[in-house]
Design a protein around this motif. Structure first.
Motif, PDB file in Angstrom:
ATOM      1  N   MET B  15       0.839  -1.199   0.000  1.00 53.76           N
ATOM      2  CA  MET B  15       0.000   0.000   0.000  1.00 53.76           C
ATOM      3  C   MET B  15       0.869   1.241   0.000  1.00 53.76           C
ATOM      4  O   MET B  15       1.908   1.293   0.658  1.00 53.76           O
ATOM      5  CB  MET B  15      -0.860   0.017   1.276  1.00 53.76           C
ATOM      6  CG  MET B  15      -2.150  -0.717   1.176  1.00 53.76           C
ATOM      7  SD  MET B  15      -3.271  -0.295   2.526  1.00 53.76           S
ATOM      8  CE  MET B  15      -2.255  -0.600   3.944  1.00 53.76           C
ATOM      9  N   GLY B  16       0.424   2.229  -0.743  1.00 52.72           N
ATOM     10  CA  GLY B  16       1.132   3.501  -0.767  1.00 52.72           C
ATOM     11  C   GLY B  16       2.168   3.613  -1.865  1.00 52.72           C
ATOM     12  O   GLY B  16       2.616   4.722  -2.183  1.00 52.72           O
ATOM     13  N   ARG B  63      -5.742   8.947  -8.921  1.00 52.54           N
ATOM     14  CA  ARG B  63      -4.483   8.233  -8.654  1.00 52.54           C
ATOM     15  C   ARG B  63      -4.078   7.394  -9.859  1.00 52.54           C
ATOM     16  O   ARG B  63      -2.935   6.968  -9.974  1.00 52.54           O
ATOM     17  CB  ARG B  63      -4.649   7.304  -7.446  1.00 52.54           C
ATOM     18  CG  ARG B  63      -4.952   8.004  -6.139  1.00 52.54           C
ATOM     19  CD  ARG B  63      -5.044   7.024  -4.989  1.00 52.54           C
ATOM     20  NE  ARG B  63      -6.148   6.094  -5.119  1.00 52.54           N
ATOM     21  CZ  ARG B  63      -6.009   4.823  -5.494  1.00 52.54           C
ATOM     22  NH1 ARG B  63      -4.815   4.329  -5.760  1.00 52.54           N
ATOM     23  NH2 ARG B  63      -7.067   4.034  -5.579  1.00 52.54           N
ATOM     24  N   SER B  80      -0.013   5.899  -5.061  1.00 52.86           N
ATOM     25  CA  SER B  80      -0.553   5.660  -3.714  1.00 52.86           C
ATOM     26  C   SER B  80      -1.522   4.474  -3.699  1.00 52.86           C
ATOM     27  O   SER B  80      -2.701   4.595  -3.352  1.00 52.86           O
ATOM     28  CB  SER B  80      -1.283   6.913  -3.208  1.00 52.86           C
ATOM     29  OG  SER B  80      -0.425   8.013  -3.226  1.00 52.86           O
ATOM     30  N   LEU B  81      -1.013   3.331  -4.082  1.00 48.70           N
ATOM     31  CA  LEU B  81      -1.858   2.149  -4.222  1.00 48.70           C
ATOM     32  C   LEU B  81      -2.605   1.811  -2.936  1.00 48.70           C
ATOM     33  O   LEU B  81      -2.075   1.928  -1.830  1.00 48.70           O
ATOM     34  CB  LEU B  81      -1.003   0.955  -4.663  1.00 48.70           C
ATOM     35  CG  LEU B  81      -0.738   0.938  -6.167  1.00 48.70           C
ATOM     36  CD1 LEU B  81       0.522   0.151  -6.482  1.00 48.70           C
ATOM     37  CD2 LEU B  81      -1.938   0.362  -6.897  1.00 48.70           C
ATOM     38  N   GLU B  82      -3.869   1.385  -3.121  1.00 51.80           N
ATOM     39  CA  GLU B  82      -4.732   1.007  -2.016  1.00 51.80           C
ATOM     40  C   GLU B  82      -5.117  -0.464  -2.158  1.00 51.80           C
ATOM     41  O   GLU B  82      -5.045  -1.033  -3.252  1.00 51.80           O
ATOM     42  CB  GLU B  82      -5.991   1.880  -2.018  1.00 51.80           C
ATOM     43  CG  GLU B  82      -5.711   3.364  -1.883  1.00 51.80           C
ATOM     44  CD  GLU B  82      -6.968   4.205  -1.976  1.00 51.80           C
ATOM     45  OE1 GLU B  82      -8.064   3.643  -2.212  1.00 51.80           O
ATOM     46  OE2 GLU B  82      -6.845   5.436  -1.820  1.00 51.80           O
ATOM     47  N   LEU B  83      -5.560  -1.048  -1.047  1.00 52.80           N
ATOM     48  CA  LEU B  83      -5.940  -2.461  -1.078  1.00 52.80           C
ATOM     49  C   LEU B  83      -7.006  -2.731  -2.136  1.00 52.80           C
ATOM     50  O   LEU B  83      -6.986  -3.753  -2.822  1.00 52.80           O
ATOM     51  CB  LEU B  83      -6.466  -2.901   0.300  1.00 52.80           C
ATOM     52  CG  LEU B  83      -5.456  -2.927   1.440  1.00 52.80           C
ATOM     53  CD1 LEU B  83      -6.140  -3.309   2.752  1.00 52.80           C
ATOM     54  CD2 LEU B  83      -4.315  -3.895   1.137  1.00 52.80           C
ATOM     55  N   ASP B  85      -7.345  -1.556  -4.926  1.00 54.33           N
ATOM     56  CA  ASP B  85      -6.845  -1.540  -6.299  1.00 54.33           C
ATOM     57  C   ASP B  85      -6.471  -2.939  -6.768  1.00 54.33           C
ATOM     58  O   ASP B  85      -6.211  -3.141  -7.963  1.00 54.33           O
ATOM     59  CB  ASP B  85      -5.621  -0.625  -6.410  1.00 54.33           C
ATOM     60  CG  ASP B  85      -5.950   0.820  -6.089  1.00 54.33           C
ATOM     61  OD1 ASP B  85      -5.038   1.547  -5.620  1.00 54.33           O
ATOM     62  OD2 ASP B  85      -7.113   1.233  -6.293  1.00 54.33           O
ATOM     63  N   VAL B 111      -2.271  -5.717  -3.971  1.00 55.31           N
ATOM     64  CA  VAL B 111      -1.757  -4.711  -3.043  1.00 55.31           C
ATOM     65  C   VAL B 111      -1.880  -5.268  -1.629  1.00 55.31           C
ATOM     66  O   VAL B 111      -2.969  -5.681  -1.208  1.00 55.31           O
ATOM     67  CB  VAL B 111      -2.541  -3.395  -3.179  1.00 55.31           C
ATOM     68  CG1 VAL B 111      -1.952  -2.339  -2.244  1.00 55.31           C
ATOM     69  CG2 VAL B 111      -2.515  -2.896  -4.623  1.00 55.31           C
TER      70      VAL B 111
END
Lengths: 114, 112
Positions: B15-16, B63, B80-83, B85, B111
């Motif tokens: 993440m992130g 994003r 800023s990848l999130e779960l 995604d 992620v």
């Protein structure tokens, strides 16, 4: 074997039997319909298409039927083989809008039992 | 020859992080797409580019930023990848006269 489309996402058929996968589409303005096959770990692959001025189209072992009155589409696969096991998607589109209006259904998983 | 190819096929990241997925088609098509397929196999269009110009942007968080350096390439950068995604991302293309979309093999993004 036969699925009832969106309400039955899985279908198991004995090898050699015929299968029917159903799809209810949503937009009455859609005039072009496509069936895609997605094998495990791969991208969707075009199988057959049909335009709204037709109600039936045949390919090799596959037939697509279109009933515009009830907004229903079906894919018939004859003499199923193990290689037919995959997820099948119907998609609807409106010709002339590029692919802006292309909408995929949720898919039906077909399993061929040897 | 692979018609629509995308890399990487598998990507596991925290993440992130920021990551990119690349896509190339050798079909001479003018229009390219990114689709997202969730865990329930639902396919939804994200972006469409025609000859390097953005045509469709389907309410995707900013994003996600596609980039098309030329009409044969359409890359997808995710910040800023999130779960949420985590999904399979498919690149696809279609020619001028056709309605048939050709899909790549997919990029499995996880992620953690």
């Amino acid at each position: 074997g036969e699925s009832v489309g969106l309400h039955l996402p899985t279908l198991s058929v004995q090898e050699g039997d015929n299968s029917i996968i159903n799809c209810a589409y949503s937009n009455s303005a859609s005039d072009y319909f496509i069936w895609y096959k997605q094998e495990s770990g791969k991208g969707p692959q075009f199988i057959i298409d049909i335009r709204s001025n037709m109600d039936k189209r045949q390919g090799q072992r596959v037939t697509v039927l279109l009933n515009k009155t009830v907004k229903h589409l079906s894919l018939q696969i004859a003499a199923t083989q193990p290689g037919d096991s995959a997820v099948y998607f119907c998609a609807e589109n409106i010709i002339g809008f590029g692919n802006e209006k292309l909408t995929f259904g949720t898919g039906t998983r077909l399993t061929i039992i040897p | 020859d692979t018609a629509v190819s995308q890399t990487p096929k598998y990507l596991v990241t925290q993440m992130g992080n920021d990551k990119s997925i690349k896509c190339e088609q050798n079909l001479g098509h003018d229009t390219m797409y990114w689709y997202k397929q969730d865990s329930k196999k639902f396919l939804k269009i994200m972006f469409s580019y025609n000859n390097k110009e953005l045509i469709i942007n389907e309410t995707v968080p900013n994003r996600f930023s596609p980039k098309s350096p030329d009409k044969a390439h359409l890359n997808l950068h995710i910040n800023s990848l999130e779960l949420g995604d985590s999904a399979v991302y498919f690149c696809a293309s279609v020619g001028v006269s056709g309605n048939t979309i050709y899909f790549g093999e997919g990029s499995w993004l996880t992620v953690v």
